[in-house]
Design a protein around this motif. Structure first.
Motif, short mmCIF file in Angstrom:
data_model
loop_
_atom_site.label_atom_id
_atom_site.label_comp_id
_atom_site.label_asym_id
_atom_site.label_seq_id
_atom_site.Cartn_x
_atom_site.Cartn_y
_atom_site.Cartn_z
N LEU A 162 1.17 5.62 15.45
CA LEU A 162 2.25 5.43 16.43
C LEU A 162 2.79 3.99 16.30
O LEU A 162 2.32 3.08 16.97
CB LEU A 162 1.72 5.72 17.84
CG LEU A 162 2.70 5.68 19.01
CD1 LEU A 162 3.92 6.53 18.75
CD2 LEU A 162 2.00 6.14 20.28
N TYR A 163 3.77 3.83 15.41
CA TYR A 163 4.31 2.50 15.13
C TYR A 163 5.45 2.19 16.09
O TYR A 163 6.62 2.27 15.74
CB TYR A 163 4.80 2.42 13.68
CG TYR A 163 3.67 2.45 12.67
CD1 TYR A 163 3.07 1.27 12.23
CD2 TYR A 163 3.17 3.66 12.18
CE1 TYR A 163 2.03 1.29 11.32
CE2 TYR A 163 2.13 3.69 11.27
CZ TYR A 163 1.56 2.51 10.84
OH TYR A 163 0.52 2.53 9.95
N ALA A 164 5.08 1.88 17.33
CA ALA A 164 6.07 1.52 18.35
C ALA A 164 5.44 0.39 19.17
O ALA A 164 4.50 0.63 19.92
CB ALA A 164 6.38 2.73 19.22
N ILE B 9 0.91 13.64 15.05
CA ILE B 9 0.97 12.30 14.46
C ILE B 9 -0.47 11.87 14.14
O ILE B 9 -1.27 11.66 15.04
CB ILE B 9 1.72 11.31 15.39
CG1 ILE B 9 1.77 9.90 14.77
CG2 ILE B 9 1.11 11.23 16.79
CD1 ILE B 9 2.79 8.97 15.46
N PRO B 10 -0.81 11.82 12.84
CA PRO B 10 -2.20 11.57 12.46
C PRO B 10 -2.57 10.08 12.40
O PRO B 10 -1.69 9.22 12.31
CB PRO B 10 -2.31 12.17 11.06
CG PRO B 10 -1.02 12.79 10.76
CD PRO B 10 0.00 12.19 11.68
N LEU B 11 -3.85 9.84 12.40
CA LEU B 11 -4.44 8.54 12.07
C LEU B 11 -3.87 7.35 12.85
O LEU B 11 -3.68 6.27 12.29
CB LEU B 11 -4.25 8.25 10.57
CG LEU B 11 -5.23 8.85 9.59
CD1 LEU B 11 -5.00 8.28 8.20
CD2 LEU B 11 -6.67 8.58 9.99
N GLY C 47 5.35 10.28 10.62
CA GLY C 47 4.71 9.33 9.69
C GLY C 47 3.92 10.11 8.66
O GLY C 47 2.75 9.84 8.41
N CYS C 48 4.58 11.08 8.02
CA CYS C 48 3.85 12.08 7.20
C CYS C 48 3.22 11.48 5.96
O CYS C 48 2.22 11.99 5.46
CB CYS C 48 4.77 13.23 6.81
SG CYS C 48 6.17 12.74 5.78
N GLY C 49 3.80 10.39 5.43
CA GLY C 49 3.21 9.77 4.24
C GLY C 49 3.02 10.77 3.13
O GLY C 49 3.96 11.46 2.71
N LEU D 15 0.80 -1.22 0.00
CA LEU D 15 0.00 0.00 0.00
C LEU D 15 0.84 1.28 0.00
O LEU D 15 0.59 2.21 -0.77
CB LEU D 15 -0.93 -0.03 1.22
CG LEU D 15 -1.71 1.21 1.54
CD1 LEU D 15 -2.65 1.58 0.40
CD2 LEU D 15 -2.52 1.00 2.81
N TYR D 16 1.86 1.33 0.88
CA TYR D 16 2.59 2.59 1.01
C TYR D 16 3.53 2.86 -0.18
O TYR D 16 4.14 3.92 -0.27
CB TYR D 16 3.38 2.62 2.33
CG TYR D 16 2.47 2.69 3.55
CD1 TYR D 16 1.26 3.38 3.51
CD2 TYR D 16 2.81 2.06 4.75
CE1 TYR D 16 0.41 3.43 4.60
CE2 TYR D 16 1.97 2.12 5.86
CZ TYR D 16 0.77 2.80 5.77
OH TYR D 16 -0.07 2.85 6.86
N GLN D 17 3.64 1.86 -1.11
CA GLN D 17 4.37 2.11 -2.36
C GLN D 17 3.46 2.81 -3.38
O GLN D 17 3.90 3.12 -4.48
CB GLN D 17 4.88 0.80 -2.97
CG GLN D 17 5.82 -0.01 -2.09
CD GLN D 17 7.02 0.80 -1.65
OE1 GLN D 17 7.60 1.54 -2.46
NE2 GLN D 17 7.37 0.69 -0.38
N ALA E 209 13.17 8.86 8.06
CA ALA E 209 13.61 8.57 9.43
C ALA E 209 12.60 7.65 10.11
O ALA E 209 11.42 7.62 9.75
CB ALA E 209 13.73 9.87 10.22
N ASP E 210 13.08 6.92 11.09
CA ASP E 210 12.24 5.99 11.85
C ASP E 210 11.75 6.69 13.12
O ASP E 210 12.56 7.14 13.94
CB ASP E 210 13.09 4.76 12.22
CG ASP E 210 12.24 3.64 12.82
OD1 ASP E 210 11.20 3.93 13.45
OD2 ASP E 210 12.64 2.49 12.65
N MET E 211 10.42 6.78 13.26
CA MET E 211 9.86 7.53 14.41
C MET E 211 10.29 6.94 15.75
O MET E 211 10.20 7.59 16.77
CB MET E 211 8.34 7.58 14.33
CG MET E 211 7.64 6.24 14.47
SD MET E 211 5.84 6.43 14.50
CE MET E 211 5.45 6.59 12.77
#
Ligand code: SAM
Length: 253
Positions: free
Chosen positions: A113-115, A108-110, A46-48, A4-6, A92-94
């Protein structure tokens, strides 16, 4: 199936249900009410595809975005060619990052928080603590799980310029002790007759409200300001209402 993110263009259509002007209004209202510093430099984690970027720049802010996906960052750069002096991106890695200068407001939207571990969460807040100026706010959209985890299936359809994107979102519980779950997002795209599917599966970890408060108490660099329902600063969460798109604000001490 492609990742998806590609495919930022279709991701952007899928998540275009948000009222971006209204969300930026809420950023500004939260700054007015709670920030101890004036704000010119704003950072999205995680601005995407950077959905708030143009509105922020239009209102006079410098926009900073970090993301792990090169494809997303390239898409955001492409979108911002005419305002390139006001936007700044970094891969960068959050969970562990730094910037070469401090910002005044972070969001940080939506629920991005990938931790997934306590160490990763603390390391994330260490990083935010380094890049955010004293007195500045960290605004978290949907990152706290106010409902206990449950198996979830949701779907919706969006259309833009003749491109139809049907999105399916799912949560599958994995582990009650580590609070981990699998988040699935699938896009079925009809781009003027060309049909494609994109999928994304992420290992996620629930963060419950009281553990979030304890996490903050264990740290010396942030203070809790509050949490509200549905991006509305006049609706502080009581815990008895139906909760939808909750926001949480903390401030750098
Ligand atoms: C749900 S999307 C949000 C995109 C955009 N902020 C929005 O509001 O639509 C999550 C984004 O987080 C990025 N991401 C995932 N893990 C990350 C990490 N560890 N560090 C930085 N970005 C990450 C993904 O590449 C993706 O662009």
């Amino acid at each position: 199936m492609d990742h998806l993110y590609q495919n930022p263009k279709y991701y952007e259509i899928a998540f275009s249900f948000r009222d971006i002007q209204n969300e930026v209004d809420t950023f500004e209202e939260s700054i007015k009410r709670f920030s101890k510093i004036p704000v010119t430099d704003v950072l999205e984690i995680g601005c995407g595809n950077s959905p708030h970027m143009r509105e922020l720049v239009k209102r006079g802010y410098q926009y900073y975005g970090i993301d792990l996906s090169e494809a997303m960052l390239e898409y955001s750069e492409e979108k911002s060619k005419d305002i390139s002096d006001k936007v700044h991106f970094a891969c960068a890695d959050m969970r562990d990052f730094t910037l070469n200068h401090q910002v005044d407001f972070v969001y940080i939207p939506l629920g991005s928080l990938y931790a997934n571990t306590n160490e990763a969460l603390n390391s994330h807040f260490d990083s935010i603590g380094k890049v955010l100026k004293k007195g500045g706010l960290y605004f978290l959209d949907w990152c706290i799980n106010f409902e206990p985890l449950s198996e979830t299936r949701d779907s919706w359809e969006m259309e833009e310029d003749g491109i139809i994107v049907r999105t399916e979102f799912s949560i599958s519980k994995l582990n009650k002790v580590t609070q981990t779950y699998e988040e699935g997002i699938t896009l079925d795209v009809d781009d003027h007759g060309k049909e494609m599917s994109f999928a994304q599966k992420d290992l996620r970890r629930a963060v419950y409200p009281q553990e979030f408060l304890i996490l903050l108490q264990g740290r010396k660099d942030f203070e809790f300001i509050g949490w509200w329902n549905n991006w509305n600063l006049d609706r502080p969460l009581k815990g008895t209402e139906q909760i939808s798109r909750p926001i949480t604000i903390i401030r750098k001490k």
